[in-house]
Design an enzyme around this catalytic site. Structure first.
Site, PDB file in Angstrom:
ATOM      1  N   LYS A   1      41.989  58.173  39.555  1.00  0.00           N
ATOM      2  CA  LYS A   1      41.414  58.342  38.449  1.00  0.00           C
ATOM      3  C   LYS A   1      41.060  59.686  38.094  1.00  0.00           C
ATOM      4  CE  LYS A   1      41.310  53.708  39.366  1.00  0.00           C
ATOM      5  NZ  LYS A   1      41.624  53.273  40.822  1.00  0.00           N
TER       6      LYS A   1
ATOM      7  N   ASP B   1      30.144  54.068  43.309  1.00  0.00           N
ATOM      8  CA  ASP B   1      31.516  53.948  43.077  1.00  0.00           C
ATOM      9  C   ASP B   1      31.750  55.036  42.037  1.00  0.00           C
ATOM     10  OD1 ASP B   1      34.167  53.930  42.071  1.00  0.00           O
ATOM     11  OD2 ASP B   1      34.118  51.401  42.216  1.00  0.00           O
TER      12      ASP B   1
ATOM     13  N   ARG C   1      41.910  41.721  31.420  1.00  0.00           N
ATOM     14  CA  ARG C   1      40.623  41.478  32.120  1.00  0.00           C
ATOM     15  C   ARG C   1      39.667  40.568  31.372  1.00  0.00           C
ATOM     16  NH1 ARG C   1      41.035  45.560  36.389  1.00  0.00           N
ATOM     17  NH2 ARG C   1      42.319  43.727  36.815  1.00  0.00           N
TER      18      ARG C   1
ATOM     19  N   TYR D   1      49.381  66.038  62.007  1.00  0.00           N
ATOM     20  CA  TYR D   1      48.850  64.850  62.457  1.00  0.00           C
ATOM     21  C   TYR D   1      47.297  64.716  62.525  1.00  0.00           C
ATOM     22  CZ  TYR D   1      48.077  60.054  63.826  1.00  0.00           C
ATOM     23  OH  TYR D   1      47.631  58.704  64.055  1.00  0.00           O
TER      24      TYR D   1
ATOM     25  N   PHE E   1      45.148  38.285  39.454  1.00  0.00           N
ATOM     26  CA  PHE E   1      45.905  38.556  38.272  1.00  0.00           C
ATOM     27  C   PHE E   1      47.001  39.804  38.511  1.00  0.00           C
ATOM     28  CE2 PHE E   1      43.975  42.780  39.114  1.00  0.00           C
ATOM     29  CZ  PHE E   1      42.986  42.672  40.066  1.00  0.00           C
TER      30      PHE E   1
ATOM     31  N   PHE F   1      33.516  44.901  40.366  1.00  0.00           N
ATOM     32  CA  PHE F   1      35.077  45.293  40.200  1.00  0.00           C
ATOM     33  C   PHE F   1      35.825  44.638  40.903  1.00  0.00           C
ATOM     34  CE2 PHE F   1      38.765  47.854  40.802  1.00  0.00           C
ATOM     35  CZ  PHE F   1      39.428  47.816  39.501  1.00  0.00           C
ATOM     36  N   THR F   2      37.148  44.226  40.984  1.00  0.00           N
ATOM     37  CA  THR F   2      37.921  43.318  41.558  1.00  0.00           C
ATOM     38  C   THR F   2      38.076  43.890  42.887  1.00  0.00           C
ATOM     39  OG1 THR F   2      39.796  44.564  40.809  1.00  0.00           O
ATOM     40  CG2 THR F   2      39.152  42.721  39.404  1.00  0.00           C
TER      41      THR F   2
HETATM   42  O1  PLI Z   1      42.993  51.202  43.162  1.00  0.00           O
HETATM   43  P1  PLI Z   1      42.291  52.029  44.140  1.00  0.00           P
HETATM   44  O2  PLI Z   1      42.185  51.143  45.466  1.00  0.00           O
HETATM   45  O3  PLI Z   1      42.698  53.307  44.374  1.00  0.00           O
HETATM   46  O4  PLI Z   1      40.656  51.961  43.553  1.00  0.00           O
HETATM   47  C1  PLI Z   1      39.966  50.650  43.427  1.00  0.00           C
HETATM   48  C2  PLI Z   1      38.940  50.623  42.455  1.00  0.00           C
HETATM   49  C3  PLI Z   1      37.483  50.846  42.786  1.00  0.00           C
HETATM   50  N1  PLI Z   1      36.724  50.925  41.736  1.00  0.00           N
HETATM   51  C4  PLI Z   1      36.865  51.076  40.263  1.00  0.00           C
HETATM   52  C5  PLI Z   1      35.840  51.496  39.376  1.00  0.00           C
HETATM   53  C6  PLI Z   1      38.242  51.135  39.943  1.00  0.00           C
HETATM   54  O5  PLI Z   1      38.815  51.108  38.770  1.00  0.00           O
HETATM   55  C7  PLI Z   1      39.215  50.829  40.956  1.00  0.00           C
HETATM   56  C8  PLI Z   1      40.743  50.763  40.683  1.00  0.00           C
HETATM   57  N2  PLI Z   1      41.041  50.616  39.299  1.00  0.00           N
HETATM   58  C9  PLI Z   1      42.254  50.172  39.056  1.00  0.00           C
HETATM   59  C10 PLI Z   1      43.360  50.149  39.736  1.00  0.00           C
HETATM   60  C11 PLI Z   1      42.181  50.046  37.400  1.00  0.00           C
HETATM   61  O6  PLI Z   1      43.313  50.028  36.839  1.00  0.00           O
HETATM   62  O7  PLI Z   1      41.386  50.208  36.679  1.00  0.00           O
END
Ligand code: PLI
Length: 460
Positions: free
Chosen positions: A261, A218, A385, A75, A452, A127-128
């Site tokens: 990513k 980011d 998008r 932990y 969305f 970004f969303t």
């Molecule tokens: O999905 P998260 O919470 O691990 O990350 C959010 C996020 C932040 N910044 C950017 C540039 C992203 O592309 C992003 C998440 N993107 C998703 C889920 C996508 O499908 O592009």
């Protein structure tokens, strides 16, 4: 490079496979009806080629899987945390690392600490989740990306660049005190995975420094951004991805990161910072929202997989194949007259739904309708998008109307073969051939936050 005669080939071979279900058009019609014409609401076992996102959908390597067996599930004080921290400090160069369950966890912590009621956060396109957290903290997002980013036909090599004049005017208008930081995305997802140049990032740093404003990166796809810098930016061609990444990070005060990513894992993220006081506050807030600062809502094994992923993702052969695959699809589509966003970005091919379905107005949700048709046609899942993703303006309550009305075909890393890519191209071409017959949609259910994901539609 695997052979000397080609620019790229997959620098791995396949050791385990996941079987796909073959569906009929009738199966897909009924699945789409159940999903309210929203590809996010489809069950994934009804999808053959899943290009919804590159987020958390990567194939991990044998080395990552074996590193997971070393996960320390303590932990507090997990050895896995310290291994990850060392890898992040080495490659990203920040002084402090706070793990989070994914990118939005890091965005939440950062916005909560820095954004106050009435603040303005400039960024190179929204970004969303990033904007949602800035707004939740009482701030307002202001777009300062160059105009070319909003033009799908512009071939600008760095469409993710910040428009320095727009940023300067904004600082003059609202005052530096109302701007807690500038949020710089590398690459810019909503513009088509477009990179920012090193030169522009240096200029943003210089400008904000004069006004005493911080810069947060980011870094979700910053390694892909580094690839474009090495490939395209004058004077950068001799550098390694690792070297460029390190310099990009050095031009900021910290970063938010979705490791799902670039880092070739299925879950994970972090907030990294240079300021010790702020880092202490983030660790403390992290306990409330994420978990203790040495696990951040993740298992020890997830931290191990991220640490290995950092090194694998910086391998130039990996990145050549990753970007090469996306380009392979984009070039084949463009050659057959499919309207796509140019130049091709890092993680996805973006179809220009306005040009694809010119008979539909934006109120008929053309990108949403096109994504639904791609699924019906070839069991290919993509993502809207456009106007649906853009949501409503919090002040006026009206739809935000982005110029870009896109469908994203997003490529998970190390997952699909070239034959799969050919199926995708074929599917898009078939839908294009019957585009004039495609009807628009109306929204029949609209959730309050990030609509969305869960909105439902019906054909007009
Ligand atoms: O999905 P998260 O919470 O691990 O990350 C959010 C996020 C932040 N910044 C950017 C540039 C992203 O592309 C992003 C998440 N993107 C998703 C889920 C996508 O499908 O592009």
């Amino acid at each position: 490079m695997v052979t000397s005669h080609r620019p790229w080939a997959e620098p791995y071979r396949i050791k385990m496979v996941e079987l796909l279900r073959v569906t009929t058009r009738e199966d897909r019609e009924s699945a789409l009806r159940e999903a309210g014409w929203n590809t996010f609401l489809l069950r994934s076992d009804m999808v053959a080629i899943d290009l919804l996102t590159d987020s958390g959908t990567n194939a991990m390597s044998d080395r990552q899987w074996s590193a997971m067996m070393l996960g320390d599930e303590a932990y507090a004080g997990s050895a896995s945390y310290y291994r990850l921290e060392a890898a992040i400090k080495r490659r990203y160069g920040y002084a402090h690392v706070v793990p989070t369950h994914q990118g939005r966890g890091a965005e939440h912590l950062l916005s909560h600490m820095l954004v106050k009621q009435g603040d303005v956060v400039p960024g190179n396109m929204y970004f969303t989740t990033t904007r949602a957290h800035q707004e939740l903290a009482g701030g307002r997002f202001e777009d300062v990306v160059i105009d070319e980013a909003h033009d799908p036909s512009s071939e600008h090599p760095f469409k993710g660049n910040v428009d320095l004049a727009k940023l300067e005017r904004l600082i003059e208008r609202v005052g530096a005190r109302r701007i807690p930081y500038v949020c710089v995305a590398a690459t810019v997802n909503m513009a088509g995975g477009q990179p920012i140049s090193l030169e522009n990032l240096r200029a943003v740093r210089a400008l904000t420094k004069r006004h005493g404003i911080s810069v947060y990166l980011d870094a979700t796809r910053a390694m892909e951004n580094a690839f474009f810098i090495v490939e395209r930016e004058p004077g950068q061609g001799h550098r390694t991805l690792a070297d460029v990444l390190h310099e990009m990070c050095s031009l900021s005060d910290g970063c938010t990161m979705s490791a799902k990513k670039d880092l070739l894992v299925n879950i994970g993220g972090f907030l990294a910072l240079n300021d010790a006081t702020l880092a202490d506050e983030a660790r403390n807030l992290g306990v409330l929202f994420e978990g203790l600062h040495t696990y951040g809502g993740l298992a020890g094994r997830d931290l191990e997989a991220m640490a290995v992923g950092i090194e694998e993702a910086l391998d130039p052969a990996h990145m050549r194949a990753r970007i090469g695959q996306v380009r392979y699809v984009a070039d084949a589509l463009a050659a057959s007259g499919v309207p796509i966003v140019k130049p091709t970005g890092g993680h996805a091919v973006f179809l220009d739904a306005r040009a694809f379905l010119p008979h539909l107005s934006q109120d008929a949700f053309p990108a949403q309708a096109l994504a639904a048709e791609l699924y019906l046609e070839g069991s290919v899942r993509s993502m809207e998008r456009g106007i649906v993703s853009a949501g409503r303006d919090p002040d006026s309550g009206e739809h935000r109307r982005p110029r870009l009305e896109l469908v994203r075909l997003t490529f998970p890393r190390r997952v699909y073969t070239q034959a799969h890519c050919d199926v995708v191209v074929d599917t898009v071409q078939r839908v294009l051939a019957r585009a004039p017959q495609i009807r628009g949609l109306r929204m029949v259910h609209e959730p309050r936050h990030l609509r969305f994901f869960q909105a439902r539609f019906a054909p007009l």
